[in-house]
Scaffold this active site. Structure first.
Site, PDB file in Angstrom:
ATOM      1  N   ASP A  47      12.330   5.935  36.660  1.00  0.00           N
ATOM      2  CA  ASP A  47      11.797   6.220  37.997  1.00  0.00           C
ATOM      3  C   ASP A  47      12.937   6.718  38.885  1.00  0.00           C
ATOM      4  O   ASP A  47      13.413   6.019  39.789  1.00  0.00           O
ATOM      5  CB  ASP A  47      11.153   4.958  38.576  1.00  0.00           C
ATOM      6  CG  ASP A  47       9.955   4.512  37.754  1.00  0.00           C
ATOM      7  OD1 ASP A  47       9.215   5.386  37.264  1.00  0.00           O
ATOM      8  OD2 ASP A  47       9.773   3.296  37.576  1.00  0.00           O
ATOM      9  N   ASP A  98       3.061   7.904  33.133  1.00  0.00           N
ATOM     10  CA  ASP A  98       2.376   6.894  33.947  1.00  0.00           C
ATOM     11  C   ASP A  98       2.054   7.457  35.326  1.00  0.00           C
ATOM     12  O   ASP A  98       2.753   7.199  36.305  1.00  0.00           O
ATOM     13  CB  ASP A  98       3.276   5.653  34.063  1.00  0.00           C
ATOM     14  CG  ASP A  98       2.611   4.521  34.830  1.00  0.00           C
ATOM     15  OD1 ASP A  98       1.366   4.468  34.851  1.00  0.00           O
ATOM     16  OD2 ASP A  98       3.347   3.691  35.401  1.00  0.00           O
ATOM     17  N   LYS A 129      -1.167   7.130  36.656  1.00  0.00           N
ATOM     18  CA  LYS A 129      -2.240   6.317  37.248  1.00  0.00           C
ATOM     19  C   LYS A 129      -3.327   7.204  37.855  1.00  0.00           C
ATOM     20  O   LYS A 129      -3.670   7.095  39.037  1.00  0.00           O
ATOM     21  CB  LYS A 129      -1.671   5.360  38.298  1.00  0.00           C
ATOM     22  CG  LYS A 129      -0.614   4.406  37.749  1.00  0.00           C
ATOM     23  CD  LYS A 129      -0.044   3.529  38.854  1.00  0.00           C
ATOM     24  CE  LYS A 129       0.940   2.524  38.299  1.00  0.00           C
ATOM     25  NZ  LYS A 129       2.190   3.142  37.775  1.00  0.00           N
ATOM     26  N   HIS A 180      -6.523   8.822  39.324  1.00  0.00           N
ATOM     27  CA  HIS A 180      -7.620   8.178  40.074  1.00  0.00           C
ATOM     28  C   HIS A 180      -8.258   9.224  40.982  1.00  0.00           C
ATOM     29  O   HIS A 180      -7.702   9.595  42.007  1.00  0.00           O
ATOM     30  CB  HIS A 180      -7.060   7.018  40.900  1.00  0.00           C
ATOM     31  CG  HIS A 180      -8.132   6.153  41.510  1.00  0.00           C
ATOM     32  ND1 HIS A 180      -7.849   5.112  42.353  1.00  0.00           N
ATOM     33  CD2 HIS A 180      -9.486   6.179  41.395  1.00  0.00           C
ATOM     34  CE1 HIS A 180      -8.969   4.518  42.736  1.00  0.00           C
ATOM     35  NE2 HIS A 180      -9.975   5.157  42.175  1.00  0.00           N
ATOM     36  N   ILE A 229     -12.306  11.806  41.215  1.00  0.00           N
ATOM     37  CA  ILE A 229     -13.651  11.959  40.691  1.00  0.00           C
ATOM     38  C   ILE A 229     -13.557  12.265  39.189  1.00  0.00           C
ATOM     39  O   ILE A 229     -12.536  12.772  38.711  1.00  0.00           O
ATOM     40  CB  ILE A 229     -14.433  13.060  41.434  1.00  0.00           C
ATOM     41  CG1 ILE A 229     -13.759  14.425  41.249  1.00  0.00           C
ATOM     42  CG2 ILE A 229     -14.584  12.714  42.910  1.00  0.00           C
ATOM     43  CD1 ILE A 229     -14.559  15.583  41.786  1.00  0.00           C
ATOM     44  N   PRO A 230     -14.591  11.937  38.405  1.00  0.00           N
ATOM     45  CA  PRO A 230     -14.508  12.115  36.949  1.00  0.00           C
ATOM     46  C   PRO A 230     -14.075  13.506  36.500  1.00  0.00           C
ATOM     47  O   PRO A 230     -13.265  13.640  35.574  1.00  0.00           O
ATOM     48  CB  PRO A 230     -15.932  11.784  36.489  1.00  0.00           C
ATOM     49  CG  PRO A 230     -16.417  10.790  37.494  1.00  0.00           C
ATOM     50  CD  PRO A 230     -15.849  11.248  38.799  1.00  0.00           C
ATOM     51  N   ARG A 270      11.382  -9.020  34.157  1.00  0.00           N
ATOM     52  CA  ARG A 270      12.728  -9.239  34.671  1.00  0.00           C
ATOM     53  C   ARG A 270      13.475 -10.172  33.718  1.00  0.00           C
ATOM     54  O   ARG A 270      13.081 -11.319  33.540  1.00  0.00           O
ATOM     55  CB  ARG A 270      12.682  -9.857  36.086  1.00  0.00           C
ATOM     56  CG  ARG A 270      12.168  -8.893  37.162  1.00  0.00           C
ATOM     57  CD  ARG A 270      13.128  -7.739  37.343  1.00  0.00           C
ATOM     58  NE  ARG A 270      12.715  -6.780  38.359  1.00  0.00           N
ATOM     59  CZ  ARG A 270      11.994  -5.687  38.133  1.00  0.00           C
ATOM     60  NH1 ARG A 270      11.578  -5.426  36.906  1.00  0.00           N
ATOM     61  NH2 ARG A 270      11.692  -4.865  39.101  1.00  0.00           N
ATOM     62  N   GLN A 322       8.509  -6.738  42.962  1.00  0.00           N
ATOM     63  CA  GLN A 322       7.444  -7.239  42.098  1.00  0.00           C
ATOM     64  C   GLN A 322       6.985  -8.621  42.561  1.00  0.00           C
ATOM     65  O   GLN A 322       7.775  -9.416  43.059  1.00  0.00           O
ATOM     66  CB  GLN A 322       7.932  -7.323  40.645  1.00  0.00           C
ATOM     67  CG  GLN A 322       8.433  -6.007  40.077  1.00  0.00           C
ATOM     68  CD  GLN A 322       7.320  -4.997  39.884  1.00  0.00           C
ATOM     69  OE1 GLN A 322       6.155  -5.353  39.746  1.00  0.00           O
ATOM     70  NE2 GLN A 322       7.671  -3.728  39.880  1.00  0.00           N
TER      71      GLN A 322
END
Length: 251
Positions: free
Chosen positions: A24, A72, A74, A76, A78-79, A199, A208
């Site tokens: 990241d 990654d 994620k 999200h 509409i289909p 961790r 976190q």
């Protein structure tokens, strides 16, 4: 089943197969880390920070170095949008990718269709990569869930989304290590359970909320661990990675 997917689904107690290192960071730093970890690590995670800055080409570069890549993002939406995005991410070279479970059954099924489509269209042939649903982010707790309108208990939310995802044809989920044990019981031995919020002993918690040590997470039923800053921010990332593998083996 191709080798990458087979090894991803069956780490066979090899800690190097179970640990996914999260890059990241900006592109230059990511490539430097990949060079330092080459020959030791097997999996790298490309999240939003790196993918949006460097584009799909970063995935090809990492795969040419011999890594398997967890994209990654994620997804999200509409289909229709998620189906197209999933196909694009798979064609970019993903060995594992994520969508948000809270997008609903239709969106999850569309993601699975997109992953199948992307697999058929990409140059690297083989079975589709592992498609996972995000349950509840490890930075969230029950208070933050209530702030966004989710009134049920956190663990109930996680389990409900996990069932929704697997019923829609996904390979597994991303959840905190604290839910790994109940999810393993719920989903069975074949499900892929990826746990961020890891961790090592003595490491800083950072942002976190629901965390565990690597050994605890695996004992709880996780199949893969995502670990970022304890490795990437270390003075010697490769040594930090190898120390985590030793911690897992000792347990």
């Amino acid at each position: 089943m191709n080798q990458a997917v087979n090894q991803a689904a069956n780490p066979q107690d090899n800690p190097a197969e179970q640990v996914i290192i999260a890059l990241d960071c900006p592109r230059e730093e990511a490539m430097s880390l990949a060079q330092q970890l080459k020959g030791a690590a097997h999996w790298l995670k490309v999240g939003m920070t790196l993918y949006y800055a460097a584009g799909p080409s970063i995935v090809s570069e990492l795969k040419e170095m011999g890594y398997r890549v967890f994209i990654d993002l994620k997804l999200h939406d509409i289909p229709h949008q998620v189906k197209g995005a999933a196909a694009s991410v798979v064609k970019a070279g993903a060995d594992m990718l994520t969508v948000h479970g809270c997008g609903g059954a239709a969106m999850l099924k569309a993601a699975a269709e997109g992953a199948e489509q992307g697999t058929a269209e990409r140059a690297e042939q083989g079975h589709k990569p592992l498609l996972l649903a995000i349950t509840v982010l490890t930075s969230m707790d029950e208070l933050t869930l209530k702030q966004v309108g989710v009134s049920r208990e956190l663990e109930v939310q996680v389990e409900s989304l996990a069932l929704l995802a697997t019923e829609a044809g996904l390979d597994g989920v991303v959840a905190s290590p604290q839910e790994a044990q109940s999810l393993r019981t719920l989903l069975g031995d074949e499900a892929v359970i990826v746990t961020p919020g890891i961790r090592p002993s003595g490491a800083a918690i950072d942002d976190q909320s629901r965390i565990a040590t690597p050994a605890q997470a695996l004992q709880n039923g996780a199949s893969h661990l995502v670990i970022g800053r304890p490795i990437t921010a270390a003075q010697d990332p490769k040594a930090a990675f190898l120390a985590i593998l030793d911690e897992i083996r000792r347990a």
